[in-house]
Design a protein around this motif. Structure first.
Motif, PDB file in Angstrom:
ATOM      1  N   PHE A 159       0.986  -1.288  -0.107  1.00  0.00           N
ATOM      2  CA  PHE A 159      -0.039  -0.118  -0.128  1.00  0.00           C
ATOM      3  C   PHE A 159       0.840   1.271  -0.007  1.00  0.00           C
ATOM      4  CE2 PHE A 159      -3.782  -2.429   1.501  1.00  0.00           C
ATOM      5  CZ  PHE A 159      -4.631  -2.078   0.478  1.00  0.00           C
ATOM      6  N   THR A 162       2.078   1.804  -3.446  1.00  0.00           N
ATOM      7  CA  THR A 162       0.763   2.341  -4.142  1.00  0.00           C
ATOM      8  C   THR A 162       0.545   3.778  -4.004  1.00  0.00           C
ATOM      9  OG1 THR A 162      -0.192   0.178  -3.989  1.00  0.00           O
ATOM     10  CG2 THR A 162      -1.385   1.956  -4.632  1.00  0.00           C
ATOM     11  N   CYS A 163       0.747   4.280  -2.721  1.00  0.00           N
ATOM     12  CA  CYS A 163       0.545   5.554  -2.597  1.00  0.00           C
ATOM     13  C   CYS A 163       1.739   6.661  -3.359  1.00  0.00           C
ATOM     14  CB  CYS A 163       0.666   5.810  -1.013  1.00  0.00           C
ATOM     15  SG  CYS A 163      -0.664   5.373  -0.064  1.00  0.00           S
ATOM     16  N   PHE A 198       0.877   3.697   6.388  1.00  0.00           N
ATOM     17  CA  PHE A 198       1.067   2.186   6.033  1.00  0.00           C
ATOM     18  C   PHE A 198       2.418   1.825   6.431  1.00  0.00           C
ATOM     19  CE2 PHE A 198      -2.058   3.400   2.325  1.00  0.00           C
ATOM     20  CZ  PHE A 198      -2.767   2.499   2.861  1.00  0.00           C
ATOM     21  N   ALA A 382      -6.541   2.340   3.750  1.00  0.00           N
ATOM     22  CA  ALA A 382      -6.804   2.016   2.496  1.00  0.00           C
ATOM     23  C   ALA A 382      -8.296   2.509   1.922  1.00  0.00           C
ATOM     24  CB  ALA A 382      -6.735   0.293   2.328  1.00  0.00           C
TER      25      ALA A 382
END
Length: 410
Positions: A159, A162-163, A198, A382
């Motif tokens: 995650f 992804t950020c 995260f 998320a």
């Protein structure tokens, strides 16, 4: 008669007690009864109470006492011996030689037969299943080596990457209306804070140390406050922008980046002050929990003060609730890029997760308690990432025509 003493021709001494009774002298005989009724007597020993050396019992060990009809002696005792792992327990109303065998309690052991009491194991040991010895207690904490720890750490890193990717996309398309809508600087700040949210879960995994215990709750509280206050600032940006368009509105001077950044700073300062007071007065520290589980030593971080911990959670929850109310009020504003609906859904999910977190956290212990908090952090973060930024990425890459035709809120 009490004064008469003499020896027989066989050498046996004869004398009488005060009442004229001779001292007991017995032959021990083995009787063999045959089918025809004949009986054969075999002397196998003797008992003599008349000797000067006290009672004398003699049994001829060379003679098979049991054959041909018996294979073992009958035990002249009330209870069977207690095996190792058990202790004697007196039976009420029974003779003193009668007892029952009770298994040693958990955390105790006995390694001898007919133990009067069990020996307690040290606080670092537990008894084995047979209660015959003490063995070291298992160490329990959320480790990277176990499946749960490795899975949560993998999700956290995924995650956060992804950020970082979405942040790179927003920087590349920073001049497009979809990115500039509702303050692009707040969007970048929110992405950075979510990435840190995260990553901060990694402080919860692994053997607790002094530095990790001091940093993990404080880091979580500050970065989450920045995230939620950024969402609150984005929502207020929408409300101020739409109300500033009304004739004679005095809100036009508040439209822009400065007010939003100031709001984030003020909200974050509140969380920082709570954290500093917590660390100064009653800081968290690593602790070995010996009592919660008889089989395991639970390594955990003692929060020092549960009051400060729930103050941090309550502060974040208050900001989230304000964001939810503000977003709900602004959800019907007529604009293609109005984020209020997305923020409303994200805050509903956020509040649901942390509302369920408190009872789940209080009812857990050991590594499961840490896993509950990590799951709450990952799922709520998320939710913010998915509800707010995935629709923007969808428009950027799959519906570019909406991006070119839309009005924007700056």
């Amino acid at each position: 008669m009490p004064h008469v003493k003499f020896r027989t021709s066989s050498g046996d001494q004869i004398y009488f007690k005060d009442n004229g009774d001779p001292e007991a002298r017995y032959d021990i005989l083995k009787l063999l009864i045959f089918g025809d009724g004949n009986i054969q007597e075999i002397k196998v020993g003797s008992f003599d109470k008349s000797g000067y050396d006290g009672d004398q019992l003699f049994v001829n060990n060379t003679i098979n006492l049991l054959s041909p009809y018996y294979s073992e002696f009958a035990h002249s005792r009330c209870s069977e011996p207690c095996k190792p792992g058990f202790r004697k327990a007196k039976v009420e109303g029974a003779p003193s030689c009668c007892y029952t065998c009770v298994m040693c309690a958990d955390g105790e052991m006995s390694n001898i037969t007919d133990a009067q009491s069990c020996t307690k194991c040290s606080k670092y040991e537990k008894s084995n299943s047979g209660r015959t010895s003490c063995i070291p207690r298992d160490i329990n904490y959320l480790s990277y080596d176990e499946h749960l720890g490795s899975t949560l750490s993998s999700i956290s890193v995924t995650f956060s990457i992804t950020c970082a990717v979405i942040l790179g996309i927003f920087i590349k398309y920073r001049e497009t209306p979809i990115v500039r809508a509702n303050n692009r600087y707040l969007s970048c700040l929110l992405l950075i804070s979510l990435m840190l949210c995260f990553l901060c879960t990694l402080l919860f995994i692994g053997r607790p140390t002094q530095i990790c215990c001091l940093l993990r709750q404080v880091t979580f509280g500050i970065v989450f406050t920045i995230s939620v206050s950024s969402v609150l600032a984005k929502t207020l940006t929408v409300i101020i922008a739409f109300n500033a368009t009304k004739p004679g509105s005095k809100l036009k001077k508040y439209v822009g980046t400065q007010l939003a950044i100031l709001l984030v700073i003020v909200c974050s300062l509140g969380e920082i002050i709570i954290s500093m007071v917590w660390l100064a007065s009653n800081p968290p520290f690593p602790e070995d929990d010996m009592l919660s589980d008889a089989d395991n030593i639970i390594l955990l971080c003692n929060e020092g003060s549960d009051c400060f911990f729930f103050c941090i959670i309550g502060y974040i929850g208050t900001l989230a609730l304000l964001s939810l109310i503000a977003a709900f009020l602004a959800k019907d504003f007529p604009d293609r890029f109005n984020e209020a609906k997305n923020i409303t859904f994200s805050m509903l999910g956020f509040c649901s997760v942390w509302g369920a977190f408190v009872p789940a956290y209080l009812s857990s212990k050991g590594s499961r308690m840490v896993a509950v908090e990590i799951f709450a952090i990952l799922s709520s973060s998320a939710g913010l990432l998915g509800c707010i930024f995935i629709p923007k990425c969808y428009i950027l890459f799959l519906r570019p025509e909406l991006n070119t035709k839309a009005n924007r809120i700056i």
